[in-house]
Design a protein around this motif. Structure first.
Motif, PDB file in Angstrom:
ATOM      1  N   LEU A   1       4.183  51.751 116.923  1.00  0.00           N
ATOM      2  CA  LEU A   1       3.753  53.048 116.383  1.00  0.00           C
ATOM      3  C   LEU A   1       2.275  52.934 116.062  1.00  0.00           C
ATOM      4  CD1 LEU A   1       3.921  55.868 115.172  1.00  0.00           C
ATOM      5  CD2 LEU A   1       4.919  54.881 113.104  1.00  0.00           C
ATOM      6  N   THR A   2       1.490  53.766 116.715  1.00  0.00           N
ATOM      7  CA  THR A   2       0.043  53.790 116.491  1.00  0.00           C
ATOM      8  C   THR A   2      -0.341  55.161 115.956  1.00  0.00           C
ATOM      9  OG1 THR A   2      -0.346  52.237 118.295  1.00  0.00           O
ATOM     10  CG2 THR A   2      -2.215  53.587 117.598  1.00  0.00           C
ATOM     11  N   GLU A   3      -1.063  55.150 114.838  1.00  0.00           N
ATOM     12  CA  GLU A   3      -1.539  56.415 114.265  1.00  0.00           C
ATOM     13  C   GLU A   3      -3.067  56.393 114.243  1.00  0.00           C
ATOM     14  OE1 GLU A   3       2.276  57.246 111.323  1.00  0.00           O
ATOM     15  OE2 GLU A   3       0.329  56.742 110.460  1.00  0.00           O
ATOM     16  N   ILE A   4      -3.651  57.414 114.839  1.00  0.00           N
ATOM     17  CA  ILE A   4      -5.117  57.468 114.962  1.00  0.00           C
ATOM     18  C   ILE A   4      -5.626  58.698 114.215  1.00  0.00           C
ATOM     19  CG2 ILE A   4      -7.051  57.565 116.576  1.00  0.00           C
ATOM     20  CD1 ILE A   4      -4.924  56.605 118.734  1.00  0.00           C
ATOM     21  N   TYR A   5      -6.568  58.448 113.303  1.00  0.00           N
ATOM     22  CA  TYR A   5      -7.126  59.556 112.529  1.00  0.00           C
ATOM     23  C   TYR A   5      -8.462  59.125 111.939  1.00  0.00           C
ATOM     24  CZ  TYR A   5      -4.424  56.736 109.205  1.00  0.00           C
ATOM     25  OH  TYR A   5      -3.873  55.694 108.514  1.00  0.00           O
ATOM     26  N   ASP A   6      -9.167  60.115 111.454  1.00  0.00           N
ATOM     27  CA  ASP A   6     -10.459  59.861 110.838  1.00  0.00           C
ATOM     28  C   ASP A   6     -10.249  59.610 109.352  1.00  0.00           C
ATOM     29  OD1 ASP A   6     -13.114  59.713 110.238  1.00  0.00           O
ATOM     30  OD2 ASP A   6     -13.572  61.819 110.635  1.00  0.00           O
ATOM     31  N   THR A   7     -10.703  58.469 108.856  1.00  0.00           N
ATOM     32  CA  THR A   7     -10.474  58.145 107.441  1.00  0.00           C
ATOM     33  C   THR A   7     -11.605  58.653 106.541  1.00  0.00           C
ATOM     34  OG1 THR A   7     -11.548  55.972 107.542  1.00  0.00           O
ATOM     35  CG2 THR A   7      -9.199  56.064 108.082  1.00  0.00           C
ATOM     36  N   ARG A   8     -12.622  59.277 107.141  1.00  0.00           N
ATOM     37  CA  ARG A   8     -13.717  59.758 106.297  1.00  0.00           C
ATOM     38  C   ARG A   8     -13.295  60.790 105.255  1.00  0.00           C
ATOM     39  NH1 ARG A   8     -18.117  62.322 109.414  1.00  0.00           N
ATOM     40  NH2 ARG A   8     -16.307  62.969 110.582  1.00  0.00           N
ATOM     41  N   PRO A   9     -12.320  61.644 105.547  1.00  0.00           N
ATOM     42  CA  PRO A   9     -11.970  62.636 104.520  1.00  0.00           C
ATOM     43  C   PRO A   9     -11.509  62.027 103.208  1.00  0.00           C
ATOM     44  CG  PRO A   9     -11.079  63.299 106.636  1.00  0.00           C
ATOM     45  CD  PRO A   9     -11.635  61.919 106.810  1.00  0.00           C
ATOM     46  N   PHE A  10     -11.040  60.805 103.209  1.00  0.00           N
ATOM     47  CA  PHE A  10     -10.604  60.224 101.940  1.00  0.00           C
ATOM     48  C   PHE A  10     -11.396  58.987 101.554  1.00  0.00           C
ATOM     49  CE2 PHE A  10      -7.840  57.296 104.268  1.00  0.00           C
ATOM     50  CZ  PHE A  10      -7.450  58.047 105.367  1.00  0.00           C
ATOM     51  N   HIS A  11     -12.579  58.838 102.115  1.00  0.00           N
ATOM     52  CA  HIS A  11     -13.487  57.793 101.652  1.00  0.00           C
ATOM     53  C   HIS A  11     -14.873  58.419 101.467  1.00  0.00           C
ATOM     54  CE1 HIS A  11     -10.853  54.403 102.077  1.00  0.00           C
ATOM     55  NE2 HIS A  11     -10.577  54.690 103.323  1.00  0.00           N
TER      56      HIS A  11
ATOM     57  N   LYS B   1      -5.463  65.127 109.978  1.00  0.00           N
ATOM     58  CA  LYS B   1      -4.694  65.361 111.203  1.00  0.00           C
ATOM     59  C   LYS B   1      -4.645  64.040 111.970  1.00  0.00           C
ATOM     60  CE  LYS B   1      -5.601  69.026 113.620  1.00  0.00           C
ATOM     61  NZ  LYS B   1      -6.434  69.975 114.410  1.00  0.00           N
ATOM     62  N   PHE B   2      -3.609  63.851 112.710  1.00  0.00           N
ATOM     63  CA  PHE B   2      -3.471  62.579 113.407  1.00  0.00           C
ATOM     64  C   PHE B   2      -2.887  62.774 114.794  1.00  0.00           C
ATOM     65  CE2 PHE B   2       0.541  63.237 111.132  1.00  0.00           C
ATOM     66  CZ  PHE B   2       1.481  63.046 112.129  1.00  0.00           C
ATOM     67  N   VAL B   3      -3.126  61.775 115.607  1.00  0.00           N
ATOM     68  CA  VAL B   3      -2.355  61.586 116.837  1.00  0.00           C
ATOM     69  C   VAL B   3      -1.532  60.327 116.640  1.00  0.00           C
ATOM     70  CG1 VAL B   3      -2.576  60.716 119.196  1.00  0.00           C
ATOM     71  CG2 VAL B   3      -3.710  62.828 118.563  1.00  0.00           C
ATOM     72  N   ALA B   4      -0.280  60.379 117.000  1.00  0.00           N
ATOM     73  CA  ALA B   4       0.581  59.199 116.905  1.00  0.00           C
ATOM     74  C   ALA B   4       1.199  58.914 118.264  1.00  0.00           C
ATOM     75  CB  ALA B   4       1.682  59.413 115.869  1.00  0.00           C
TER      76      ALA B   4
END
Lengths: 135, 498
Positions: free
Chosen positions: B117-127, B102-105
Motif C-alpha cells: 500500500l503506497t500513499e502519495i500526498y503533499d505533506t506541506r499542508p501540515f508542516h 488529498k492523496f493517491v493510493a
C-alpha cells in the motif's frame, strides 16, 4: 490495464500531458486545456490552477525554471473519465539541483479536453517551480 | 478481497483507530509506504506498532475515496484524508492543527491480502513551509547542522543558545519514540558551570540550598540554586566527574556569571568557567543498547544519578545516568565540541537498528512524570519551598549557603504557596506565558506548564497556588482562548514506565 475502447481517453490525455511536460512544449499543453480545466501541482503556488490563463502562465514558469522533466510511470489504470498512474518524476532545475519525487497522477477528461490533472507528490522543503504566485 | 474492498477496509480501520485490523489486512511481509513516514514499514509486527502510532496521533479522522479504479490485483485510488493532530495545543486563533490532504493510493494484492500500500500526498499542508529563521544574537549549538538536517522547525532560546524544540513529526510520534525506542536530543544549551580547584566541593555546597556535602566523585545530584533572598534561580543537575572538578549543568540562567561574581575578590580557591562541553541526551528504553555499541564503559551498571568518565565513539566524554524524560536514559558530555558532528553521527548510526529518532524535549512525558520544575527565572518571585515543597532545601545543613537566612525566615513565617498538578477540562492552547487561575474565591495561582497527556488522554498542567487551594479542588484557569475548569491533583501524574 483496463483496455475497453471507450475508456481510453483519460489515460491518453494523461500521457499526452506528461509528454508535453517532458518536452517542455507549451503548445502541446494548450490543446489539452479547457476554460475550466483544473491543474493541481504541489510545486506551484497556488497549487490549484484554473483555466487557460493561469495554467499557461504556470507552465511557462515551469519550463523556465526547469532544465529537464522526466516521468517514469507505470501503466495508468482507467475507468470512465478517470485515469490514475504512479511512478517517479525527475526534475533538474536550471540552477543545477536535481530532485526525484515519488508521484501519483490523476487525469479526468471530458471528450478530448482535460477537465482536471492532479499531480501528487511531497513538495515539502522543495523550492517551488516558480518564485511568484500565479494570479 | 478485491483491492477496492481492501482499501475501503483499511480506511475504515484507520478512522476507528484500529491498528490491529489495519495490519491484519496485509500479507505477512506486506509493505506500507506513505509520504509522511521516513521509511517503508514492512511485516505485520512493524505495521502493527507503527500504524498504531500513526493512527493514534490524530483524532476526528475521516477519509473519502473519490475515485477507485482496479485491474486484477492492483487498485489505484484518489481520495481525501482529514484529521486533527492531538497534543499540539492548536493554533494561535484557537483552531486545531489539522492533517488534511488529498492523496493517491496504490494497492497491490496477493492472496486476498495487501502486499503493498503506497500513499502519495503533499505533506506541506501540515508542516511549516520552512524552518524558523534565526538571528545571530544567540549562539548555535555545535549540532546545529545536524538538527536542521533532521528537520527541526522550531527553536527556543536557552542560555543564549538556539534550543531545537520541534521537529517534523506529531507530538505522539515523538512521545512513542521516547517511551518505546530511543531518542537523541541536542541539549548543548545546557551549559556547564565548572567549579575547579580545592574549594570546588565546598563552594558547591555554598551555592546550593540542598546539602551537597556527601557527594563523591561519580555522583550526580539534582539541586536548587537560590539568590540571597531564597528566590529560585535555577535547578541544575550537579555532576562530580573528577576530584576538585564539579559541573552544574544548569537551566536558563546566567549561573556561571553568578558564581564568578561571588568568587571574584573572595577567598574561595577555585576557578569558575563555562567549558566547551555540549551535551546530548540519549533517552528511551534502547538508550543503553545504543550507547553500549560505542562506549566501552559498563553503562548497564550505572545507577541513576551517577556519572563516569569514558569515551563515546572514540571521544573523551562524561556520561551520566540522567535526563529530562522521566524514564531511562543517559546524557553524554563530550569534553570538546571540535568533533561534535562525528559524535552525533556515531550515536545515530548506533541507534539506527533501534529506530533512533532526533527529537526535542518531550515535554508531554516530562510533565506527566513531574520531572520538570515550575519554570522559574531570575526575579520570578518564587522561593525554593514553593517549587519542591522543601524537598531540596536543607535549611539546617551545617554549611552556610546563599539564601540560608532568608529561607529560614520564610520557613519560620510559613510558606504561602505550593506546587500542584492540574487536570484540565477540555482542550487548552499551548502555554506561551503563565496563566492566572483562581478558586472562585480569594485564592489564586499561576499555571506554569500546560500540555496534553497521552497517557491520561487529557490536558494537564503544573501550577504554583496559594495554600488555600488543595488536592481535589476545582479552579478556573484563564488562558488566551477563554476560561476553563481544572481539578487540582498531585504530581507526578503517572507512574514511571516499566
Amino acid at each position: 490495464m483496463n483496455t475497453q475502447s471507450s475508456d481510453l481517453q483519460a489515460s491518453s490525455a494523461l500521457l499526452n500531458y506528461v509528454a508535453a511536460l517532458e518536452n517542455k512544449d507549451i503548445k502541446s499543453v494548450a490543446p489539452l486545456i479547457g476554460h475550466h480545466t483544473l491543474v493541481e501541482i504541489p510545486f506551484m503556488r497556488p497549487n490549484r490552477l484554473v483555466g487557460q490563463p493561469e495554467i499557461s502562465k504556470a507552465h511557462a514558469d515551469i519550463f523556465e525554471a526547469l532544465d529537464s522533466i522526466d516521468f517514469v510511470l507505470g501503466t495508468p489504470l482507467e475507468k470512465d473519465r478517470f485515469a490514475i498512474a504512479e511512478g517517479e518524476l525527475r526534475v533538474q532545475r536550471k540552477s543545477g539541483e536535481e530532485y526525484t519525487h515519488q508521484i501519483g497522477i490523476v487525469a479526468q477528461t471530458d471528450g478530448e479536453i482535460l477537465t482536471r490533472i492532479s499531480l501528487y507528490a511531497d513538495a515539502r522543503d522543495i523550492r517551488m517551480w516558480s518564485d511568484r504566485t500565479i494570479l | 478481497m478485491t483491492p477496492t474492498q481492501a482499501f475501503e477496509a483499511y480506511c475504515t480501520a484507520f478512522v476507528n483507530g484500529d491498528h490491529i485490523a489495519m495490519a491484519d489486512l496485509f500479507t505477512e511481509d506486506g509493505v506500507f509506504e506513505a509520504s509522511s513516514i521516513e521509511k517503508p514499514l514492512k511485516g505485520k509486527e512493524e505495521l502493527r506498532s507503527q500504524l498504531r502510532i500513526i493512527a493514534q496521533s490524530s483524532k476526528n479522522i475521516s477519509t473519502d475515496i473519490r475515485v477507485a479504479i482496479e485491474s486484477g490485483s492492483t487498485g489505484h485510488f484518489e481520495g481525501v484524508y482529514e484529521a486533527e493532530i492531538i497534543g499540539t495545543g492548536g493554533k494561535i486563533d484557537g483552531s486545531p492543527h489539522r492533517i488534511d490532504f488529498k492523496f493517491v493510493a496504490v494497492v497491490e494484492m496477493q492472496d486476498g491480502k495487501i502486499a503493498r500500500l503506497t500513499e502519495i500526498y503533499d505533506t506541506r499542508p501540515f508542516h511549516p513551509e520552512e524552518r524558523q529563521r534565526m538571528w545571530n544574537i544567540n549562539r548555535r549549538t555545535p549540532y546545529w547542522n545536524k538538527t536542521v538536517d533532521a528537520k527541526c522547525k522550531e527553536w527556543s532560546v536557552y542560555n543564549n543558545m538556539h534550543f531545537p524544540m520541534i521537529y517534523s513529526r506529531t507530538p505522539y510520534e515523538d512521545y512513542c519514540a521516547l517511551l518505546e525506542g530511543v531518542t537523541l536530543w541536542d541539549v548543548a544549551l545546557e551549559r556547564q558551570t565548572q567549579l575547579k580547584g580545592p574549594d570546588a566541593h565546598a563552594f558547591l555546597d555554598y551555592l546550593c540550598c540542598r546539602d551537597m556535602s556527601l557527594m563523591e566523585v561519580g555522583d550526580c545530584r539534582y539541586a536548587l540554586v537560590c539568590d540571597e533572598n531564597g528566590m529560585m534561580m535555577c535547578d541544575p543537575v550537579v555532576l562530580y566527574p573528577w576530584k576538585d572538578t564539579i559541573w552544574l549543568s544548569h537551566g536558563n540562567t546566567d549561573l556561571t556569571l553568578w558564581a564568578r561574581g561571588i568568587v571574584m575578590g573572595s577567598t574561595w580557591n577555585i576557578e569558575v568557567s563555562e567549558p566547551d562541553v555540549a551535551p546530548l541526551q540519549v533517552q528511551g528504553p534502547f538508550a543503553l543498547k545504543t550507547l553500549s555499541k560505542i562506549c566501552p564503559a559498563s553503562l548497564a551498571k550505572m545507577k541513576n544519578y551517577t556519572c563516569l568518565v569514558t569515551q563515546v565513539a572514540g571521544q573523551d566524554c562524561v556520561v551520566s545516568r540522567t535526563g529530562w524524560s522521566g524514564g531511562f536514559g543517559f546524557e553524554v558530555y563530550p569534553l570538546s565540541s571540535d568533533r561534535a558532528s562525528e559524535l552525533w553521527d556515531a550515536i545515530m548510526e548506533a541507534g539506527n537498528e533501534f529506530g533512533i529518532k532526533v527529537t526535542g524535549p518531550v515535554i508531554h512525558r516530562a510533565i506527566e512524570r513531574g520531572v520538570t520544575d515550575l519554570n522559574y527565572y531570575m526575579n520570578s518571585d518564587m522561593n525554593a519551598f514553593e517549587d519542591t515543597g522543601g524537598k531540596l532545601v536543607n535549611i539546617d545543613k551545617p554549611a552556610d549557603f546563599i539564601g540560608k537566612q532568608a529561607l529560614q525566615n520564610i520557613d519560620a513565617s510559613g510558606v504561602k504557596r505550593h506546587s500542584v498538578g492540574l487536570l484540565f477540562e477540555g482542550d487548552v492552547p499551548r502555554l506561551e506565558w503563565f496563566w492566572e487561575m483562581n478558586d472562585g474565591n480569594d485564592c489564586t495561582g499561576e499555571v506554569r506548564w500546560a500540555i496534553y497527556s497521552f497517557e491520561l488522554g487529557q490536558y494537564i498542567g503544573i501550577a504554583v497556588v496559594d495554600n488555600g487551594i488543595g488536592i481535589g479542588d476545582q479552579v478556573f484557569v484563564s488562558h488566551p482562548n477563554g476560561v476553563c475548569r481544572a481539578e487540582i491533583t498531585t504530581i507526578p501524574f503517572v507512574k514511571r514506565s516499566a
